[in-house]
Design an enzyme around this catalytic site. Structure first.
Site, PDB file in Angstrom:
ATOM      1  N   ARG A   4       0.996  -1.138  -0.127  1.00 30.68           N
ATOM      2  CA  ARG A   4      -0.136  -0.076  -0.012  1.00 30.68           C
ATOM      3  C   ARG A   4       0.836   1.168  -0.096  1.00 30.68           C
ATOM      4  O   ARG A   4       0.493   2.192  -0.648  1.00 30.68           O
ATOM      5  CB  ARG A   4      -0.987   0.036   1.251  1.00 30.68           C
ATOM      6  CG  ARG A   4      -2.283  -0.639   1.018  1.00 30.68           C
ATOM      7  CD  ARG A   4      -3.130  -0.592   1.855  1.00 30.68           C
ATOM      8  NE  ARG A   4      -2.461  -0.839   3.495  1.00 30.68           N
ATOM      9  CZ  ARG A   4      -2.826  -0.856   4.486  1.00 30.68           C
ATOM     10  NH1 ARG A   4      -4.472  -0.542   4.764  1.00 30.68           N
ATOM     11  NH2 ARG A   4      -2.304  -0.730   5.703  1.00 30.68           N
TER      12      ARG A   4
ATOM     13  N   LYS B 110       0.982 -20.131   4.676  1.00 32.64           N
ATOM     14  CA  LYS B 110       0.021 -20.301   5.913  1.00 32.64           C
ATOM     15  C   LYS B 110       0.001 -18.928   6.801  1.00 32.64           C
ATOM     16  O   LYS B 110       0.795 -18.161   6.506  1.00 32.64           O
ATOM     17  CB  LYS B 110       0.496 -21.483   6.695  1.00 32.64           C
ATOM     18  CG  LYS B 110       1.844 -21.253   7.536  1.00 32.64           C
ATOM     19  CD  LYS B 110       2.269 -22.197   8.475  1.00 32.64           C
ATOM     20  CE  LYS B 110       2.165 -21.983   9.689  1.00 32.64           C
ATOM     21  NZ  LYS B 110       3.612 -21.156   9.985  1.00 32.64           N
TER      22      LYS B 110
ATOM     23  N   HIS C 188       6.826 -24.178   3.968  1.00 32.76           N
ATOM     24  CA  HIS C 188       8.566 -24.186   3.732  1.00 32.76           C
ATOM     25  C   HIS C 188       9.551 -25.200   3.948  1.00 32.76           C
ATOM     26  O   HIS C 188      10.359 -25.434   3.745  1.00 32.76           O
ATOM     27  CB  HIS C 188       9.084 -22.745   4.207  1.00 32.76           C
ATOM     28  CG  HIS C 188       9.322 -22.650   5.629  1.00 32.76           C
ATOM     29  ND1 HIS C 188       8.408 -22.369   6.491  1.00 32.76           N
ATOM     30  CD2 HIS C 188      10.615 -22.704   6.456  1.00 32.76           C
ATOM     31  CE1 HIS C 188       8.999 -22.465   7.655  1.00 32.76           C
ATOM     32  NE2 HIS C 188      10.117 -22.729   7.716  1.00 32.76           N
TER      33      HIS C 188
ATOM     34  N   GLU D 160      12.566 -25.224  19.186  1.00 32.84           N
ATOM     35  CA  GLU D 160      12.894 -23.934  18.701  1.00 32.84           C
ATOM     36  C   GLU D 160      13.449 -23.293  20.045  1.00 32.84           C
ATOM     37  O   GLU D 160      13.022 -23.875  21.187  1.00 32.84           O
ATOM     38  CB  GLU D 160      11.963 -23.102  18.071  1.00 32.84           C
ATOM     39  CG  GLU D 160      11.530 -23.606  16.700  1.00 32.84           C
ATOM     40  CD  GLU D 160      10.465 -22.428  16.108  1.00 32.84           C
ATOM     41  OE1 GLU D 160      10.955 -21.686  15.247  1.00 32.84           O
ATOM     42  OE2 GLU D 160       9.195 -22.427  16.600  1.00 32.84           O
TER      43      GLU D 160
ATOM     44  N   HIS E 183       3.621 -28.084   9.427  1.00 34.20           N
ATOM     45  CA  HIS E 183       5.029 -28.528   9.111  1.00 34.20           C
ATOM     46  C   HIS E 183       5.125 -30.057   9.672  1.00 34.20           C
ATOM     47  O   HIS E 183       5.658 -30.956   9.077  1.00 34.20           O
ATOM     48  CB  HIS E 183       6.180 -28.000   9.939  1.00 34.20           C
ATOM     49  CG  HIS E 183       6.006 -26.334   9.553  1.00 34.20           C
ATOM     50  ND1 HIS E 183       5.922 -25.867   8.158  1.00 34.20           N
ATOM     51  CD2 HIS E 183       6.226 -25.313  10.151  1.00 34.20           C
ATOM     52  CE1 HIS E 183       5.758 -24.679   8.232  1.00 34.20           C
ATOM     53  NE2 HIS E 183       6.081 -24.076   9.319  1.00 34.20           N
TER      54      HIS E 183
HETATM   55  C1  BG6 Z   1       6.937 -20.994  10.898  1.00 39.37           C
HETATM   56  C2  BG6 Z   1       6.177 -20.805  12.040  1.00 39.37           C
HETATM   57  O1  BG6 Z   1       5.925 -21.624   9.872  1.00 39.37           O
HETATM   58  O2  BG6 Z   1       7.960 -21.972  10.772  1.00 39.37           O
HETATM   59  C3  BG6 Z   1       7.183 -20.176  13.218  1.00 39.37           C
HETATM   60  O3  BG6 Z   1       4.977 -19.918  12.060  1.00 39.37           O
HETATM   61  C4  BG6 Z   1       8.382 -21.021  13.188  1.00 39.37           C
HETATM   62  O4  BG6 Z   1       6.484 -20.030  14.500  1.00 39.37           O
HETATM   63  C5  BG6 Z   1       9.355 -21.192  11.872  1.00 39.37           C
HETATM   64  O5  BG6 Z   1       9.403 -20.366  14.087  1.00 39.37           O
HETATM   65  C6  BG6 Z   1      10.203 -22.379  11.821  1.00 39.37           C
HETATM   66  O6  BG6 Z   1      10.667 -22.446  10.869  1.00 39.37           O
HETATM   67  P1  BG6 Z   1      12.177 -22.880  10.562  1.00 39.37           P
HETATM   68  O7  BG6 Z   1      12.711 -23.056   9.301  1.00 39.37           O
HETATM   69  O8  BG6 Z   1      13.124 -21.780  11.297  1.00 39.37           O
HETATM   70  O9  BG6 Z   1      12.167 -24.214  11.269  1.00 39.37           O
END
Ligand code: BG6
Length: 489
Positions: free
Chosen positions: A51, A149, A179, A217, A241
């Site tokens: 925007r 997502k 991803h 994480e 995932h």
């Molecule tokens: C994302 C989540 O899809 O994946 C995040 O929304 C998460 O919360 C992330 O931190 C983790 O991705 P990666 O590639 O760092 O393992």
């Protein structure tokens, strides 16, 4: 990692949310790398849109800074960066009012190049943008739309969102990104299973005791307060995932790598997942939320303090899942994911059944079941744990060692980021690593009853100290069955 680079046909890549976080951290750096590796043909263009009013030069400066900050120094090539910036332009467009869409149409012209509309925006705007693209007659047969997502927050909303986009684009043009599917090691899972004769005959309930999938994480909320607090770990990580990883472990061999062949097999797994209802949820699931603790050597706040208000959103989930089909009946899949855990590690552990009888006697020591550990990140690689004789004199004593295949040690060069592979697959029109509509919906159909069970039983998130492996109930979940979580270092 050395790979053969095949140039793709010229394309126009339009990033909605061009000045946002995803564009800055992932998309622009990924596209730069593909430029640097000479994967683009002329006249490829990248068009940022959002925007904000901005000139081409201002957006180029934004892109340059993003690349300088998010690409490793040794990979910055001034000549290629300049060429890349030369492909970039910017159009301000407002998805709600439609203002600016005419300019975008003009910019695209009537070229027959591939068009990729990448929606790096909030899902609430997916339908609006897709509809405006249609209204302004920008959707050509060679157009694709890419969405990230969250695709909904339950089955109904996912259905509605898919319907909206499906009005303007047909399924073959819709690329739903997860991803994780672009990660090298995740794709390697398919190679490991289907390019080796060794594992597949053992890949079933007769030989596998159980499977563990961990995505741990160390980060906390980061800057995603509004989104994350409404989503929670079940929706944020498990629905997509973790279930995708589970599918790749559990699916039957597809006939080929063709997108539908692979996705048909994944879908069958999702549909075979045993529903976890209100009675099962307390036994088969754990919800947790981190409290103050330590991470990366320093003190960190608890989730609620970070958020600044009371919340029961879960930042940790563990689930004992079961797949009701011939291959997997009776083999638990233990899944866990969380934020602010002891270390950042994503891995899949396949634990084989113990040997049926030991010939070695008590002095030999314990005989551990074979484990195959697929490390997705960091330290990508595969380890096969086996028993050997402890070398040297002293009788027959046994020891567990690992046959270790670390990617970094075996291959030269850098592992490309997941987005590099995925954006090029969008251009190639290859949907193998993208989720089909029915897959996303089948995943929600399994997630929804868990969420409902939690809500209706007011199943509160159990506290865990930041920097640990989650609530003690997660350990109990697996130890009740006489098993333990693989110790991830
Ligand atoms: C994302 C989540 O899809 O994946 C995040 O929304 C998460 O919360 C992330 O931190 C983790 O991705 P990666 O590639 O760092 O393992």
């Amino acid at each position: 990692m050395t790979s053969q680079i095949i140039p793709v046909d010229p394309f126009d890549f339009i990033i909605f949310g061009g000045t946002g976080d995803l564009a800055e951290r992932k998309l622009l750096p990924a596209l730069y790398y593909r430029q640097r590796d000479h994967q683009f043909s002329e006249p490829t263009r990248i068009i940022g849109t959002s925007r904000s009013k901005m000139s081409d030069a201002e957006f180029r400066a934004f892109a340059k800074k993003a690349i300088q900050e998010h690409v490793a120094k040794e990979d910055l090539d001034t000549k290629e960066l300049d060429k890349f910036l030369g492909r970039i332009s910017y159009i301000a467009a407002d998805a709600l009012s439609g203002e600016g869409f005419d300019n975008l149409k003009k910019e695209l012209g009537d070229s027959e190049r591939i068009r990729a509309f990448y929606l790096a925006v909030a899902p609430a705007l997916f339908g609006e943008i897709s509809h405006k693209l249609k209204e302004h007659k920008m959707i050509t047969p060679k157009s694709r739309i890419v969405v990230e997502k969250p695709i909904g927050r339950d089955l109904d909303s996912a259905h509605a969102l898919n319907d909206l986009i499906g009005k303007d684009f047909h399924e073959g043009q819709i690329f739903r990104i997860d991803h994780y599917l672009g990660k090298e090691t995740v794709q390697n899972l398919m190679a490991l299973r289907f390019a080796n004769a060794l594992y597949e005959p053992l890949w079933n309930s007769a030989h596998i005791d159980h499977v563990q999938i961990t995505v741990a994480e160390t980060v906390g909320l980061e800057d995603r307060v509004t989104y994350y607090d409404k989503a929670g770990a079940l929706r944020d990580m498990v629905q997509n995932h973790i279930l995708q990883l589970l599918c790749l472990v559990a699916m039957e061999a597809p006939a080929s790598m063709d997108a539908d062949a692979v996705r048909d097999e994944k879908l069958k797994v999702l549909r075979a997942l045993k529903r976890i209802n209100g009675n099962d949820a307390p036994k088969q699931t754990v919800r947790g939320q981190y409290r103050a603790g330590a991470s990366a050597g320093g003190p960190v706040k608890g989730y609620v303090e970070e958020l600044g208000k009371e919340s029961d959103t879960e930042t940790f989930v563990a689930i004992k899942a079961e797949i009701a089909n011939w291959r997997w009946a009776g083999v638990p899949f233990y899944l866990r994911t969380g934020k602010r855990l002891a270390s950042r590690v994503s891995e899949i552990v396949i634990e084989f059944k113990p040997i049926p009888h030991s010939i070695f006697g008590e002095n030999a020591g314990p005989i551990f079941a074979n484990q195959l550990v697929i490390r997705l990140q960091p330290g990508e690689g595969v380890k096969q744990y086996i028993m050997i004789k402890d070398p040297g004199p002293g009788g027959m004593r046994l020891r567990q060692i690992s046959l270790d295949m670390s990617f970094a040690a075996s291959f030269d060069g850098r592992a490309p980021d997941a987005y590099e592979r995925l954006v090029m697959d969008v251009i190639r029109g290859n949907q193998t690593l993208f989720m089909r509509r029915d897959e996303v919906e089948a995943a929600w159909a399994w997630i929804d009853p868990i969420q409902h069970a939690w809500e209706s039983a007011r199943h509160e998130a159990q506290g865990y100290t930041a920097g640990t492996w989650g609530p003690s109930a997660s350990i109990a979940l697996i130890e009740r069955d006489g098993r333990t979580w693989h110790e991830s270092a």
